[in-house]
Scaffold this motif. Sequence first.
Motif, PDB file in Angstrom:
ATOM      1  N   ASP A 211       0.830  -1.205   0.000  1.00  0.00           N
ATOM      2  CA  ASP A 211       0.000   0.000   0.000  1.00  0.00           C
ATOM      3  C   ASP A 211       0.868   1.261   0.000  1.00  0.00           C
ATOM      4  O   ASP A 211       0.536   2.257  -0.642  1.00  0.00           O
ATOM      5  CB  ASP A 211      -0.916   0.015   1.216  1.00  0.00           C
ATOM      6  N   PHE A 212       1.955   1.204   0.738  1.00  0.00           N
ATOM      7  CA  PHE A 212       2.893   2.332   0.787  1.00  0.00           C
ATOM      8  C   PHE A 212       3.445   2.604  -0.612  1.00  0.00           C
ATOM      9  O   PHE A 212       3.500   3.752  -1.070  1.00  0.00           O
ATOM     10  CB  PHE A 212       4.028   1.991   1.754  1.00  0.00           C
ATOM     11  N   LEU A 213       3.820   1.539  -1.304  1.00  0.00           N
ATOM     12  CA  LEU A 213       4.346   1.672  -2.663  1.00  0.00           C
ATOM     13  C   LEU A 213       3.273   2.195  -3.624  1.00  0.00           C
ATOM     14  O   LEU A 213       3.540   3.074  -4.445  1.00  0.00           O
ATOM     15  CB  LEU A 213       4.875   0.324  -3.148  1.00  0.00           C
ATOM     16  N   ASN A 214       2.061   1.673  -3.506  1.00  0.00           N
ATOM     17  CA  ASN A 214       0.981   2.117  -4.386  1.00  0.00           C
ATOM     18  C   ASN A 214       0.657   3.597  -4.175  1.00  0.00           C
ATOM     19  O   ASN A 214       0.374   4.319  -5.134  1.00  0.00           O
ATOM     20  CB  ASN A 214      -0.272   1.269  -4.153  1.00  0.00           C
ATOM     21  N   TYR A 215       0.689   4.036  -2.928  1.00  0.00           N
ATOM     22  CA  TYR A 215       0.416   5.446  -2.641  1.00  0.00           C
ATOM     23  C   TYR A 215       1.488   6.339  -3.247  1.00  0.00           C
ATOM     24  O   TYR A 215       1.189   7.316  -3.941  1.00  0.00           O
ATOM     25  CB  TYR A 215       0.336   5.680  -1.134  1.00  0.00           C
ATOM     26  N   TYR A 216       2.752   5.991  -3.009  1.00  0.00           N
ATOM     27  CA  TYR A 216       3.828   6.858  -3.497  1.00  0.00           C
ATOM     28  C   TYR A 216       4.053   6.719  -5.001  1.00  0.00           C
ATOM     29  O   TYR A 216       4.682   7.590  -5.614  1.00  0.00           O
ATOM     30  CB  TYR A 216       5.106   6.644  -2.692  1.00  0.00           C
ATOM     31  N   ALA A 217       3.517   5.663  -5.602  1.00  0.00           N
ATOM     32  CA  ALA A 217       3.515   5.601  -7.070  1.00  0.00           C
ATOM     33  C   ALA A 217       2.626   6.710  -7.612  1.00  0.00           C
ATOM     34  O   ALA A 217       2.925   7.326  -8.642  1.00  0.00           O
ATOM     35  CB  ALA A 217       3.018   4.240  -7.544  1.00  0.00           C
ATOM     36  N   GLY A 218       1.514   6.971  -6.911  1.00  0.00           N
ATOM     37  CA  GLY A 218       0.646   8.072  -7.296  1.00  0.00           C
ATOM     38  C   GLY A 218       1.306   9.419  -7.081  1.00  0.00           C
ATOM     39  O   GLY A 218       1.206  10.315  -7.924  1.00  0.00           O
ATOM     40  N   VAL A 219       1.981   9.572  -5.956  1.00  0.00           N
ATOM     41  CA  VAL A 219       2.718  10.814  -5.698  1.00  0.00           C
ATOM     42  C   VAL A 219       3.794  11.010  -6.757  1.00  0.00           C
ATOM     43  O   VAL A 219       3.987  12.106  -7.281  1.00  0.00           O
ATOM     44  CB  VAL A 219       3.353  10.789  -4.283  1.00  0.00           C
ATOM     45  N   SER A 220       4.482   9.922  -7.092  1.00  0.00           N
ATOM     46  CA  SER A 220       5.539   9.986  -8.099  1.00  0.00           C
ATOM     47  C   SER A 220       5.004  10.474  -9.440  1.00  0.00           C
ATOM     48  O   SER A 220       5.650  11.264 -10.135  1.00  0.00           O
ATOM     49  CB  SER A 220       6.178   8.596  -8.265  1.00  0.00           C
ATOM     50  N   ALA A 221       3.802  10.005  -9.787  1.00  0.00           N
ATOM     51  CA  ALA A 221       3.213  10.404 -11.067  1.00  0.00           C
ATOM     52  C   ALA A 221       2.914  11.896 -11.125  1.00  0.00           C
ATOM     53  O   ALA A 221       2.800  12.475 -12.206  1.00  0.00           O
ATOM     54  CB  ALA A 221       1.939   9.611 -11.320  1.00  0.00           C
ATOM     55  N   SER A 222       2.784  12.532  -9.954  1.00  0.00           N
ATOM     56  CA  SER A 222       2.486  13.957  -9.921  1.00  0.00           C
ATOM     57  C   SER A 222       3.749  14.818  -9.975  1.00  0.00           C
ATOM     58  O   SER A 222       3.660  16.040 -10.083  1.00  0.00           O
ATOM     59  CB  SER A 222       1.692  14.295  -8.647  1.00  0.00           C
ATOM     60  N   ILE A 223       4.918  14.186  -9.900  1.00  0.00           N
ATOM     61  CA  ILE A 223       6.185  14.919  -9.846  1.00  0.00           C
ATOM     62  C   ILE A 223       7.074  14.470 -10.998  1.00  0.00           C
ATOM     63  O   ILE A 223       7.547  13.333 -11.023  1.00  0.00           O
ATOM     64  CB  ILE A 223       6.897  14.684  -8.495  1.00  0.00           C
ATOM     65  N   ASP A 224       7.307  15.354 -11.947  1.00  0.00           N
ATOM     66  CA  ASP A 224       8.088  14.996 -13.132  1.00  0.00           C
ATOM     67  C   ASP A 224       9.581  14.914 -12.860  1.00  0.00           C
ATOM     68  O   ASP A 224      10.282  14.084 -13.424  1.00  0.00           O
ATOM     69  CB  ASP A 224       7.842  16.015 -14.257  1.00  0.00           C
ATOM     70  N   ASN A 225      10.079  15.781 -11.985  1.00  0.00           N
ATOM     71  CA  ASN A 225      11.521  15.885 -11.768  1.00  0.00           C
ATOM     72  C   ASN A 225      12.000  14.851 -10.745  1.00  0.00           C
ATOM     73  O   ASN A 225      11.503  14.792  -9.615  1.00  0.00           O
ATOM     74  CB  ASN A 225      11.867  17.301 -11.293  1.00  0.00           C
ATOM     75  N   ASP A 226      12.979  14.024 -11.131  1.00  0.00           N
ATOM     76  CA  ASP A 226      13.468  12.954 -10.261  1.00  0.00           C
ATOM     77  C   ASP A 226      14.124  13.494  -8.994  1.00  0.00           C
ATOM     78  O   ASP A 226      13.923  12.956  -7.900  1.00  0.00           O
ATOM     79  CB  ASP A 226      14.472  12.077 -11.015  1.00  0.00           C
ATOM     80  N   ALA A 227      14.901  14.561  -9.136  1.00  0.00           N
ATOM     81  CA  ALA A 227      15.589  15.129  -7.976  1.00  0.00           C
ATOM     82  C   ALA A 227      14.589  15.685  -6.974  1.00  0.00           C
ATOM     83  O   ALA A 227      14.768  15.576  -5.757  1.00  0.00           O
ATOM     84  CB  ALA A 227      16.559  16.224  -8.420  1.00  0.00           C
ATOM     85  N   TYR A 228      13.513  16.268  -7.485  1.00  0.00           N
ATOM     86  CA  TYR A 228      12.508  16.834  -6.595  1.00  0.00           C
ATOM     87  C   TYR A 228      11.756  15.737  -5.853  1.00  0.00           C
ATOM     88  O   TYR A 228      11.464  15.861  -4.658  1.00  0.00           O
ATOM     89  CB  TYR A 228      11.546  17.709  -7.392  1.00  0.00           C
ATOM     90  N   PHE A 229      11.428  14.629  -6.552  1.00  0.00           N
ATOM     91  CA  PHE A 229      10.771  13.518  -5.881  1.00  0.00           C
ATOM     92  C   PHE A 229      11.661  12.967  -4.773  1.00  0.00           C
ATOM     93  O   PHE A 229      11.201  12.676  -3.667  1.00  0.00           O
ATOM     94  CB  PHE A 229      10.432  12.410  -6.874  1.00  0.00           C
ATOM     95  N   ASP A 230      12.948  12.845  -5.060  1.00  0.00           N
ATOM     96  CA  ASP A 230      13.909  12.384  -4.065  1.00  0.00           C
ATOM     97  C   ASP A 230      13.896  13.317  -2.853  1.00  0.00           C
ATOM     98  O   ASP A 230      13.896  12.868  -1.701  1.00  0.00           O
ATOM     99  CB  ASP A 230      15.308  12.328  -4.690  1.00  0.00           C
ATOM    100  N   LEU A 231      13.857  14.613  -3.107  1.00  0.00           N
ATOM    101  CA  LEU A 231      13.836  15.600  -2.030  1.00  0.00           C
ATOM    102  C   LEU A 231      12.565  15.472  -1.195  1.00  0.00           C
ATOM    103  O   LEU A 231      12.616  15.515   0.046  1.00  0.00           O
ATOM    104  CB  LEU A 231      13.933  17.009  -2.625  1.00  0.00           C
ATOM    105  N   VAL A 232      11.428  15.305  -1.848  1.00  0.00           N
ATOM    106  CA  VAL A 232      10.157  15.159  -1.145  1.00  0.00           C
ATOM    107  C   VAL A 232      10.215  13.984  -0.168  1.00  0.00           C
ATOM    108  O   VAL A 232       9.830  14.097   0.999  1.00  0.00           O
ATOM    109  CB  VAL A 232       9.001  14.958  -2.149  1.00  0.00           C
ATOM    110  N   MET A 233      10.701  12.838  -0.637  1.00  0.00           N
ATOM    111  CA  MET A 233      10.761  11.652   0.207  1.00  0.00           C
ATOM    112  C   MET A 233      11.760  11.810   1.342  1.00  0.00           C
ATOM    113  O   MET A 233      11.485  11.422   2.492  1.00  0.00           O
ATOM    114  CB  MET A 233      11.124  10.428  -0.645  1.00  0.00           C
ATOM    115  N   ARG A 234      12.904  12.395   1.044  1.00  0.00           N
ATOM    116  CA  ARG A 234      13.930  12.555   2.076  1.00  0.00           C
ATOM    117  C   ARG A 234      13.498  13.536   3.159  1.00  0.00           C
ATOM    118  O   ARG A 234      13.787  13.339   4.343  1.00  0.00           O
ATOM    119  CB  ARG A 234      15.260  12.980   1.439  1.00  0.00           C
ATOM    120  N   ARG A 235      12.795  14.575   2.765  1.00  0.00           N
ATOM    121  CA  ARG A 235      12.322  15.541   3.766  1.00  0.00           C
ATOM    122  C   ARG A 235      11.189  14.942   4.588  1.00  0.00           C
ATOM    123  O   ARG A 235      11.118  15.132   5.806  1.00  0.00           O
ATOM    124  CB  ARG A 235      11.852  16.824   3.088  1.00  0.00           C
ATOM    125  N   ALA A 236      10.290  14.213   3.936  1.00  0.00           N
ATOM    126  CA  ALA A 236       9.129  13.665   4.635  1.00  0.00           C
ATOM    127  C   ALA A 236       9.535  12.615   5.670  1.00  0.00           C
ATOM    128  O   ALA A 236       8.943  12.521   6.748  1.00  0.00           O
ATOM    129  CB  ALA A 236       8.142  13.070   3.650  1.00  0.00           C
TER     130      ALA A 236
END
Length: 239
Positions: A211-236
């Motif tokens: 479920d965690f993976l399925n949720y963040y797959a959706g979040v990932s789809a909303s973020i085009d930039n790989d570095a920014y997605f990495d930042l979102v996860m690391r900060r969260a």
Amino acid sequence: MRSYINHNTYTCTYVRCLYVNGELLMSFRDDFYSKEATLINRARRELANGLEKQPIDKLRLKCFTRGSAGILSLCRSLRNMENGESKSVNFDDFKAAIKQSGIDCTDDEVKDIFACFDGDNCGHINTKEFVSKLRPPMIRSRLDVIEKAFAKADHSGNGVITVNDLKNLYNVKDHPKYLSGEVTEKQILSEFLSNFDGNTGNLNAKIPKEDFLNYYAGVSASIDNDAYFDLVMRRAYKL
């Protein structure tokens, strides 16, 4: 102050901005919480563009019109309908799961999607195979940071995250409603957990890794930039 993510990307600690090669790419606070609205609107536009789409791609877009948790919601409904150890559903249960998750599909659309996965016409489809195709593809680095976040949150190592695991880890400090004083940290955690069990206010929800993976797959789809997605996860998750 700047903390480096890689050779070309860094964050400004105080203003929380993402730079790539010295160019301001986006503000974390201002940009992240508008991403879900962008995902929803983009999915609606693609559905309305008149182009022919594969049934699974169309369903994925319909999930996205319900936000980052749209795919997770459908997957959770399917799991509730599963037939014992076979991890499969028949057509009626598949149709009921789509309806339960609030996705607007015609009967013909549901039949087309089901037929794509019922190759031997046995009247059942494997839910794990279906979910793996429905989930938007992610590059290895995105999968890695999601898995690192789950591993850090899963203090007991039992493959399930609880609110006790999250409350001293999950960072709510950038949430606009927390910053404005509208809601408390506990309320934000409750809202986050409601993505996984559908019940706002339930602090007893448990989050399995899938479920965690399925949720963040959706979040990932909303973020085009790989570095920014990495930042979102690391900060969260304070990685």
